[in-house]
Design a protein around this motif. Structure first.
Motif, PDB file in Angstrom:
ATOM      1  N   PRO A  86       0.798  -1.227   0.000  1.00 14.71           N
ATOM      2  CA  PRO A  86       0.000   0.000   0.000  1.00 14.71           C
ATOM      3  C   PRO A  86       0.833   1.280   0.000  1.00 14.71           C
ATOM      4  CG  PRO A  86       0.055  -0.940   2.204  1.00 14.71           C
ATOM      5  CD  PRO A  86       0.768  -1.911   1.305  1.00 14.71           C
ATOM      6  N   LEU A  87       2.164   1.183   0.234  1.00 16.75           N
ATOM      7  CA  LEU A  87       2.927   2.418   0.427  1.00 16.75           C
ATOM      8  C   LEU A  87       3.512   2.979  -0.878  1.00 16.75           C
ATOM      9  CD1 LEU A  87       3.596   4.391   2.606  1.00 16.75           C
ATOM     10  CD2 LEU A  87       5.611   3.054   3.203  1.00 16.75           C
ATOM     11  N   HIS A  88       4.279   2.170  -1.610  1.00 19.19           N
ATOM     12  CA  HIS A  88       4.896   2.667  -2.847  1.00 19.19           C
ATOM     13  C   HIS A  88       4.569   1.765  -4.030  1.00 19.19           C
ATOM     14  CE1 HIS A  88       7.816   3.846   0.465  1.00 19.19           C
ATOM     15  NE2 HIS A  88       7.300   4.992   0.074  1.00 19.19           N
ATOM     16  N   GLU A  89       3.512   0.959  -3.871  1.00 24.06           N
ATOM     17  CA  GLU A  89       2.975   0.156  -4.975  1.00 24.06           C
ATOM     18  C   GLU A  89       3.930  -0.902  -5.517  1.00 24.06           C
ATOM     19  OE1 GLU A  89       0.761   2.528  -7.812  1.00 24.06           O
ATOM     20  OE2 GLU A  89       0.711   4.134  -6.318  1.00 24.06           O
ATOM     21  N   PRO A 103       9.147  -0.674  -6.398  1.00 17.79           N
ATOM     22  CA  PRO A 103       8.402   0.457  -5.822  1.00 17.79           C
ATOM     23  C   PRO A 103       8.502   1.694  -6.713  1.00 17.79           C
ATOM     24  CG  PRO A 103       9.838  -0.581  -4.186  1.00 17.79           C
ATOM     25  CD  PRO A 103      10.164  -1.204  -5.503  1.00 17.79           C
ATOM     26  N   THR A 104       7.505   2.551  -6.615  1.00 15.77           N
ATOM     27  CA  THR A 104       7.489   3.772  -7.432  1.00 15.77           C
ATOM     28  C   THR A 104       8.675   4.682  -7.119  1.00 15.77           C
ATOM     29  OG1 THR A 104       6.038   4.725  -5.776  1.00 15.77           O
ATOM     30  CG2 THR A 104       4.989   3.827  -7.751  1.00 15.77           C
ATOM     31  N   THR A 105       9.253   4.528  -5.944  1.00 20.48           N
ATOM     32  CA  THR A 105      10.395   5.364  -5.564  1.00 20.48           C
ATOM     33  C   THR A 105      11.677   4.938  -6.265  1.00 20.48           C
ATOM     34  OG1 THR A 105      10.782   3.892  -3.715  1.00 20.48           O
ATOM     35  CG2 THR A 105       9.521   5.884  -3.252  1.00 20.48           C
ATOM     36  N   GLY A 106      11.689   3.768  -6.919  1.00 16.53           N
ATOM     37  CA  GLY A 106      12.924   3.246  -7.499  1.00 16.53           C
ATOM     38  C   GLY A 106      13.862   2.773  -6.392  1.00 16.53           C
ATOM     39  N   GLY A 107      15.124   2.617  -6.742  1.00 17.44           N
ATOM     40  CA  GLY A 107      16.104   2.139  -5.759  1.00 17.44           C
ATOM     41  C   GLY A 107      16.780   0.885  -6.261  1.00 17.44           C
ATOM     42  N   TRP A 118       9.742   5.592 -10.648  1.00 16.08           N
ATOM     43  CA  TRP A 118       8.735   5.181 -11.629  1.00 16.08           C
ATOM     44  C   TRP A 118       8.098   6.391 -12.309  1.00 16.08           C
ATOM     45  CZ3 TRP A 118       3.471   6.130 -11.991  1.00 16.08           C
ATOM     46  CH2 TRP A 118       2.782   5.327 -12.909  1.00 16.08           C
ATOM     47  N   SER A 119       7.816   6.270 -13.584  1.00 14.09           N
ATOM     48  CA  SER A 119       7.076   7.289 -14.327  1.00 14.09           C
ATOM     49  C   SER A 119       5.992   6.591 -15.143  1.00 14.09           C
ATOM     50  CB  SER A 119       7.995   8.034 -15.303  1.00 14.09           C
ATOM     51  OG  SER A 119       9.029   8.668 -14.610  1.00 14.09           O
ATOM     52  N   PRO A 120       4.884   7.296 -15.403  1.00 11.56           N
ATOM     53  CA  PRO A 120       3.827   6.670 -16.205  1.00 11.56           C
ATOM     54  C   PRO A 120       4.360   6.230 -17.564  1.00 11.56           C
ATOM     55  CG  PRO A 120       3.098   8.775 -15.292  1.00 11.56           C
ATOM     56  CD  PRO A 120       4.567   8.666 -15.009  1.00 11.56           C
ATOM     57  N   LYS A 126      11.315  10.240 -14.311  1.00 11.13           N
ATOM     58  CA  LYS A 126      11.476  11.424 -13.463  1.00 11.13           C
ATOM     59  C   LYS A 126      12.922  11.516 -13.001  1.00 11.13           C
ATOM     60  CE  LYS A 126       6.849  11.471 -11.565  1.00 11.13           C
ATOM     61  NZ  LYS A 126       6.052  10.845 -10.535  1.00 11.13           N
ATOM     62  N   VAL A 127      13.391  12.741 -12.892  1.00 13.93           N
ATOM     63  CA  VAL A 127      14.751  12.953 -12.384  1.00 13.93           C
ATOM     64  C   VAL A 127      14.659  13.114 -10.872  1.00 13.93           C
ATOM     65  CG1 VAL A 127      16.768  14.460 -12.451  1.00 13.93           C
ATOM     66  CG2 VAL A 127      15.429  14.043 -14.536  1.00 13.93           C
TER      67      VAL A 127
END
Ligand code: FES
Length: 168
Positions: A86-89, A103-107, A118-120, A126-127
């Motif tokens: 539920p937090l960063h998908e 996760p959408t935050t990458g890493g 992550w970007s659509p 995204k930078v």
């Protein structure tokens, strides 16, 4: 057609068994009837939060902590074998132990490879802005799921928990 047959434990990669569980105690955690197919439950024992999930492959038990930043997976959603955090998908396959979506935050993934934020679809990645928070996100590694052995005994889901340092 409905069946009253008890669920079966799912197989999982043996290299992903949680440390200390091979000699740990078997703990009755839940009446199997309370975990219908497609459902998840968090059960807490001491400081340990266990996620029980009834997947198409059977019942699995893992720590109820996302392998990314430890969010409770039990309040995410389960689609077949795949649990969505539920937090960063981030999405994780409970039947194989694989990360399905970072996760959408990458890493960093479990092997240490970097994934951007992550970007659509169809958009430029995204930078990451400069700063310590972005650096922390870049260096956060998505670990591996760790499994607790499961058995069904007398209609109860039992899980082999890690042995504590005091031997309990
Ligand atoms: S805490 Fe689960 S994807 Fe970030």
């Amino acid at each position: 057609m409905t069946t009253n047959a008890p669920p079966a434990p799912a197989a999982y990669p043996p290299n992903l068994q949680a440390p200390g569980t091979d000699t740990g105690p078997w703990e009755p955690l839940l009446d199997a009837a309370k975990l219908p197919p497609g459902s998840m439950r968090r059960i807490t024992r001491g400081e340990l939060d266990v996620l029980l999930a009834h997947t198409p492959a059977g019942v699995v038990a893992v720590a109820d902590r996302c392998p990314h930043m430890s969010a409770p997976l039990s309040i995410g959603s389960l689609d077949g074998c795949v649990v969505a955090c539920p937090l960063h998908e981030g999405r994780f396959d409970l039947c194989t132990g694989d990360t399905v979506r970072m996760p959408t935050t990458g890493g960093l993934d479990a092997d240490g490879a970097y994934h951007p934020t992550w970007s659509p679809a169809g958009r430029e990645p995204k930078v990451d802005p400069p700063g310590l928070k972005a650096e922390a996100r870049r260096l956060t590694r998505v670990g591996r799921l760790r499994y607790f052995p499961v058995r069904i005994a007398g209609g109860t889901i039992e899980v082999q928990l890690p042995r504590t340092p005091t031997g309990g």
